[in-house]
Design an enzyme around this catalytic site. Sequence first.
Site, PDB file in Angstrom:
ATOM      1  N   GLU A  22      19.944   8.911  60.958  1.00  0.00           N
ATOM      2  CA  GLU A  22      18.972   8.633  62.039  1.00  0.00           C
ATOM      3  C   GLU A  22      17.463   8.541  61.626  1.00  0.00           C
ATOM      4  O   GLU A  22      16.685   7.571  61.930  1.00  0.00           O
ATOM      5  CB  GLU A  22      19.102   9.136  63.296  1.00  0.00           C
ATOM      6  CG  GLU A  22      20.687   9.105  63.903  1.00  0.00           C
ATOM      7  CD  GLU A  22      20.725   9.692  65.326  1.00  0.00           C
ATOM      8  OE1 GLU A  22      20.897   9.385  66.466  1.00  0.00           O
ATOM      9  OE2 GLU A  22      20.727  10.977  65.019  1.00  0.00           O
ATOM     10  N   TYR A  77       0.605  -2.760  82.682  1.00  0.00           N
ATOM     11  CA  TYR A  77       1.926  -2.394  82.193  1.00  0.00           C
ATOM     12  C   TYR A  77       1.957  -2.926  80.796  1.00  0.00           C
ATOM     13  O   TYR A  77       2.714  -2.452  79.886  1.00  0.00           O
ATOM     14  CB  TYR A  77       3.319  -3.137  82.972  1.00  0.00           C
ATOM     15  CG  TYR A  77       3.225  -4.465  83.217  1.00  0.00           C
ATOM     16  CD1 TYR A  77       3.476  -5.429  82.624  1.00  0.00           C
ATOM     17  CD2 TYR A  77       3.037  -4.737  84.350  1.00  0.00           C
ATOM     18  CE1 TYR A  77       3.465  -6.696  82.625  1.00  0.00           C
ATOM     19  CE2 TYR A  77       2.900  -6.180  85.018  1.00  0.00           C
ATOM     20  CZ  TYR A  77       3.334  -7.192  84.066  1.00  0.00           C
ATOM     21  OH  TYR A  77       3.138  -8.353  84.175  1.00  0.00           O
ATOM     22  N   ILE A  95      15.602  13.033  71.240  1.00  0.00           N
ATOM     23  CA  ILE A  95      15.061  11.963  72.187  1.00  0.00           C
ATOM     24  C   ILE A  95      14.828  12.509  73.437  1.00  0.00           C
ATOM     25  O   ILE A  95      13.687  12.163  74.199  1.00  0.00           O
ATOM     26  CB  ILE A  95      15.880  10.664  72.615  1.00  0.00           C
ATOM     27  CG1 ILE A  95      17.380  11.137  72.980  1.00  0.00           C
ATOM     28  CG2 ILE A  95      16.184   9.981  71.140  1.00  0.00           C
ATOM     29  CD1 ILE A  95      18.292  10.022  73.454  1.00  0.00           C
ATOM     30  N   ASP A  96      14.871  13.931  73.811  1.00  0.00           N
ATOM     31  CA  ASP A  96      14.418  14.702  74.899  1.00  0.00           C
ATOM     32  C   ASP A  96      13.011  14.965  74.690  1.00  0.00           C
ATOM     33  O   ASP A  96      12.315  14.764  75.424  1.00  0.00           O
ATOM     34  CB  ASP A  96      15.322  15.971  75.090  1.00  0.00           C
ATOM     35  CG  ASP A  96      16.681  15.939  74.993  1.00  0.00           C
ATOM     36  OD1 ASP A  96      17.172  15.405  73.971  1.00  0.00           O
ATOM     37  OD2 ASP A  96      17.338  16.438  76.108  1.00  0.00           O
ATOM     38  N   LYS A 131      20.224   4.864  72.786  1.00  0.00           N
ATOM     39  CA  LYS A 131      20.660   4.571  71.542  1.00  0.00           C
ATOM     40  C   LYS A 131      21.930   3.847  71.583  1.00  0.00           C
ATOM     41  O   LYS A 131      22.897   4.440  72.108  1.00  0.00           O
ATOM     42  CB  LYS A 131      20.959   5.841  70.762  1.00  0.00           C
ATOM     43  CG  LYS A 131      19.789   6.682  70.577  1.00  0.00           C
ATOM     44  CD  LYS A 131      20.355   7.750  69.512  1.00  0.00           C
ATOM     45  CE  LYS A 131      19.267   8.968  69.385  1.00  0.00           C
ATOM     46  NZ  LYS A 131      19.801  10.013  68.410  1.00  0.00           N
TER      47      LYS A 131
END
EC number: 4.1.2.25
Length: 119
Positions: free
Chosen positions: A21, A53, A72-73, A99
């Site tokens: 990854e 946005y 990813i946290d 993911k």
Amino acid sequence: MDKIVLEGCRFYGYHGAYKEEQTLGQIFLVDLELSVDLQAASLSSQLTDTVHYGMVFDSVRQLVEGEKFILIDGLAGAICEQLFNEFPPIEAIKVAIKKENPPIAGHYKAVGIELERQR
């Protein structure tokens, strides 16, 4: 509370606990729900009375595509921190990161996390 929603934002990044990854990278799907008082914008229809946005998207893209996180946290937490710093009207954030193809055996649509933060 009013909401600004960005759903299904796709970015290519190098986040994850697995070496593959971190070296090969993958697509990350990011959903955002921003709690913002939209009363003034709903009356004025002026961009200056809301959170743009497009600028939120660019901010998240720079972080997802420009930084590396093992979890990813941590990426989600950094997204919240960055958006709170850049956009003072945001009162709360819900962010989900998924993911679709992490390097783990099995059959699934996606894996991911979701977190919520308030000022």
